[in-house]
Each structure stands twice: as C-alpha cells, then as structure tokens.
Write a protein that holds these residues in place. Structure first.
Motif, mmCIF file in Angstrom:
data_model
loop_
_atom_site.group_PDB
_atom_site.id
_atom_site.type_symbol
_atom_site.label_atom_id
_atom_site.label_comp_id
_atom_site.label_asym_id
_atom_site.label_seq_id
_atom_site.Cartn_x
_atom_site.Cartn_y
_atom_site.Cartn_z
ATOM 1 N N ALA A 67 1.746 1.786 8.251
ATOM 2 C CA ALA A 67 2.335 1.238 7.022
ATOM 3 C C ALA A 67 1.400 0.227 6.364
ATOM 4 O O ALA A 67 1.254 0.213 5.131
ATOM 5 C CB ALA A 67 3.679 0.581 7.328
ATOM 6 N N ARG A 68 0.755 -0.608 7.160
ATOM 7 C CA ARG A 68 -0.155 -1.607 6.584
ATOM 8 C C ARG A 68 -1.364 -0.931 5.952
ATOM 9 O O ARG A 68 -1.817 -1.332 4.892
ATOM 10 C CB ARG A 68 -0.629 -2.615 7.647
ATOM 11 C CG ARG A 68 0.468 -3.351 8.379
ATOM 12 C CD ARG A 68 0.898 -4.698 7.889
ATOM 13 N NE ARG A 68 -0.007 -5.672 7.412
ATOM 14 C CZ ARG A 68 -0.332 -6.794 8.047
ATOM 15 N NH1 ARG A 68 0.122 -7.037 9.260
ATOM 16 N NH2 ARG A 68 -1.100 -7.673 7.460
ATOM 17 N N PHE A 69 -1.897 0.112 6.622
ATOM 18 C CA PHE A 69 -3.050 0.791 6.051
ATOM 19 C C PHE A 69 -2.649 1.576 4.807
ATOM 20 O O PHE A 69 -3.393 1.621 3.831
ATOM 21 C CB PHE A 69 -3.741 1.720 7.064
ATOM 22 C CG PHE A 69 -5.044 2.236 6.529
ATOM 23 C CD1 PHE A 69 -6.194 1.480 6.659
ATOM 24 C CD2 PHE A 69 -5.115 3.429 5.846
ATOM 25 C CE1 PHE A 69 -7.398 1.916 6.126
ATOM 26 C CE2 PHE A 69 -6.318 3.878 5.306
ATOM 27 C CZ PHE A 69 -7.456 3.119 5.448
ATOM 28 N N ASP A 70 -1.472 2.171 4.811
ATOM 29 C CA ASP A 70 -1.010 2.912 3.635
ATOM 30 C C ASP A 70 -0.921 1.988 2.421
ATOM 31 O O ASP A 70 -1.361 2.343 1.328
ATOM 32 C CB ASP A 70 0.343 3.576 3.900
ATOM 33 C CG ASP A 70 0.739 4.526 2.790
ATOM 34 O OD1 ASP A 70 0.108 5.597 2.666
ATOM 35 O OD2 ASP A 70 1.660 4.183 2.024
ATOM 36 N N ALA A 71 -0.382 0.796 2.629
ATOM 37 C CA ALA A 71 -0.295 -0.174 1.525
ATOM 38 C C ALA A 71 -1.693 -0.559 1.041
ATOM 39 O O ALA A 71 -1.923 -0.678 -0.169
ATOM 40 C CB ALA A 71 0.474 -1.417 1.977
ATOM 41 N N PHE A 72 -2.617 -0.728 1.962
ATOM 42 C CA PHE A 72 -4.002 -1.042 1.598
ATOM 43 C C PHE A 72 -4.636 0.123 0.841
ATOM 44 O O PHE A 72 -5.265 -0.058 -0.200
ATOM 45 C CB PHE A 72 -4.803 -1.353 2.867
ATOM 46 C CG PHE A 72 -6.292 -1.299 2.682
ATOM 47 C CD1 PHE A 72 -6.967 -2.350 2.089
ATOM 48 C CD2 PHE A 72 -7.019 -0.196 3.118
ATOM 49 C CE1 PHE A 72 -8.347 -2.299 1.918
ATOM 50 C CE2 PHE A 72 -8.388 -0.139 2.950
ATOM 51 C CZ PHE A 72 -9.060 -1.195 2.349
ATOM 52 N N ALA A 73 -4.481 1.333 1.352
ATOM 53 C CA ALA A 73 -5.130 2.512 0.771
ATOM 54 C C ALA A 73 -4.629 2.810 -0.641
ATOM 55 O O ALA A 73 -5.358 3.387 -1.445
ATOM 56 C CB ALA A 73 -4.919 3.725 1.669
ATOM 57 N N ARG A 74 -3.407 2.413 -0.951
ATOM 58 C CA ARG A 74 -2.867 2.637 -2.297
ATOM 59 C C ARG A 74 -3.567 1.762 -3.341
ATOM 60 O O ARG A 74 -3.542 2.077 -4.524
ATOM 61 C CB ARG A 74 -1.373 2.360 -2.328
ATOM 62 C CG ARG A 74 -0.544 3.428 -1.654
ATOM 63 C CD ARG A 74 0.929 3.011 -1.606
ATOM 64 N NE ARG A 74 1.725 4.014 -0.962
ATOM 65 C CZ ARG A 74 2.377 4.985 -1.594
ATOM 66 N NH1 ARG A 74 2.310 5.066 -2.902
ATOM 67 N NH2 ARG A 74 3.085 5.857 -0.926
ATOM 68 N N THR A 75 -4.176 0.672 -2.892
ATOM 69 C CA THR A 75 -4.795 -0.259 -3.850
ATOM 70 C C THR A 75 -6.306 -0.363 -3.712
ATOM 71 O O THR A 75 -6.943 -0.994 -4.550
ATOM 72 C CB THR A 75 -4.195 -1.669 -3.686
ATOM 73 O OG1 THR A 75 -4.472 -2.145 -2.370
ATOM 74 C CG2 THR A 75 -2.694 -1.657 -3.929
ATOM 75 N N ALA A 76 -6.873 0.202 -2.666
ATOM 76 C CA ALA A 76 -8.315 0.071 -2.423
ATOM 77 C C ALA A 76 -8.972 1.440 -2.360
ATOM 78 O O ALA A 76 -8.500 2.325 -1.655
ATOM 79 C CB ALA A 76 -8.560 -0.674 -1.113
ATOM 80 N N ASP A 77 -10.037 1.594 -3.093
ATOM 81 C CA ASP A 77 -10.777 2.851 -3.065
ATOM 82 C C ASP A 77 -11.466 3.012 -1.716
ATOM 83 O O ASP A 77 -11.928 2.040 -1.119
ATOM 84 C CB ASP A 77 -11.846 2.870 -4.157
ATOM 85 C CG ASP A 77 -11.254 2.928 -5.554
ATOM 86 O OD1 ASP A 77 -10.099 3.392 -5.690
ATOM 87 O OD2 ASP A 77 -11.936 2.511 -6.508
ATOM 88 N N ALA A 78 -11.552 4.247 -1.269
ATOM 89 C CA ALA A 78 -12.317 4.540 -0.062
ATOM 90 C C ALA A 78 -13.792 4.343 -0.373
ATOM 91 O O ALA A 78 -14.217 4.510 -1.514
ATOM 92 C CB ALA A 78 -12.054 5.979 0.375
#
Length: 161
Positions: A67-78
């Motif tokens: 869940a924490r990574f999903d929230a991060f990935a929604r706002t940060a480009d790979a």
C-alpha cells in the motif's frame, strides 16, 4: 506510417502509460475499471522489483509495503533506467521524510546511494544501534567502486539517532 504519425502515436502511448501508473485521467474511450486493474498490476510489478532490490526495507514495512509503495508509485515516475535499486532509493527517501527508518533500512539506503553514484567521490555515514552500537561508513571511490566499514562504538556512546 509517417514520422508525424509515429510521433503522435508515441506521445499517446506515453500519456496512456502515465495515466495507468497514476491511476487516473485515462484517455477518452478507456473503461475506467479495466484501466484501473491494468494500472494496479503495473504498480504491483514495480513494487515486487523494488522489494527484491530492497529486502530490509520490505521486511521493515511488512504488510504495509504494498500500500505504501502503491501510494508512492501513483505520484512518482519510475526511473528511466527501470532500475529497481534507483526506484527503491526514491521510495526510501520519500519514506524518510515521513518516518524514521530502521537501522537495516538506513544501511540499505546508504549502500544504494553509493552503488548508484556514477561520478566523483561519495561518502556518508550513519549511527546504527542494532544489533550493537556502530558507525556505518559507506564511500564510493573512483576506480575502486563502493566500499564500506562498520566501526563498533563503545556501549552507551551511540549518541542520538
């Protein structure tokens, strides 16, 4: 296909991928439920790669990692390179702003920073408490690459974290 058509097609592909990774603002004609499922799958794949590159961080976050990574990935480009070590570094830095990382995760963060450094000298240190008080020193030296040393501190002298 002409060059302008290829450029327009490529731009639409990038727009779609960005929308899938963010989980919103899908191009016209896409079913939101199906696009959400595809985006969730892409973010989960990205999270699994980061978990493999950052085992201490994944262990520290436990069940909350996804869940924490999903929230991060929604706002940060790979990262452009697709490197999970670099992606995890950005994630760990974001977590560091919100909460204090454990010793193993902080050590992993220093080692990743040194490993990802491409030019010049890099040196950093962190005081760690577990399993015993120590100072972890990590450096990247041109021509040598990453080096590290852990220096045991006297008991009770590990100072503030």
């Amino acid at each position: 296909m002409s060059a302008p058509d290829r450029a327009g097609y490529a731009a639409r592909q990038v727009q779609l991928l960005d929308a899938l990774l963010r989980g919103d603002d899908y191009p016209e004609g896409f079913a939101a439920a199906q696009a959400d499922a595809a985006g969730h799958s892409l973010r989960r794949k990205r999270a699994r790669a980061v978990q493999g590159a950052w085992p201490a961080l994944a262990l520290e976050l436990g069940d909350a990692f996804g869940a924490r990574f999903d929230a991060f990935a929604r706002t940060a480009d790979a990262p452009r390179s697709g490197d999970p070590l670099a992606d995890g570094l950005a994630f760990a830095r974001r977590l560091e702003r919100d909460t204090r990382l454990g010793d193993a995760s902080r050590a992993e963060l220093l080692l990743a920073r040194a490993a990802l450094r491409r030019r010049g000298l890099f040196a950093a240190a962190a005081r760690l408490r577990r399993p015993y008080p120590r100072l972890l020193v990590v450096a990247r030296i041109p021509l040598l690459g990453p080096v590290h040393a852990s220096l045991r501190l006297p008991a009770g002298r590990d100072g503030p974290r």
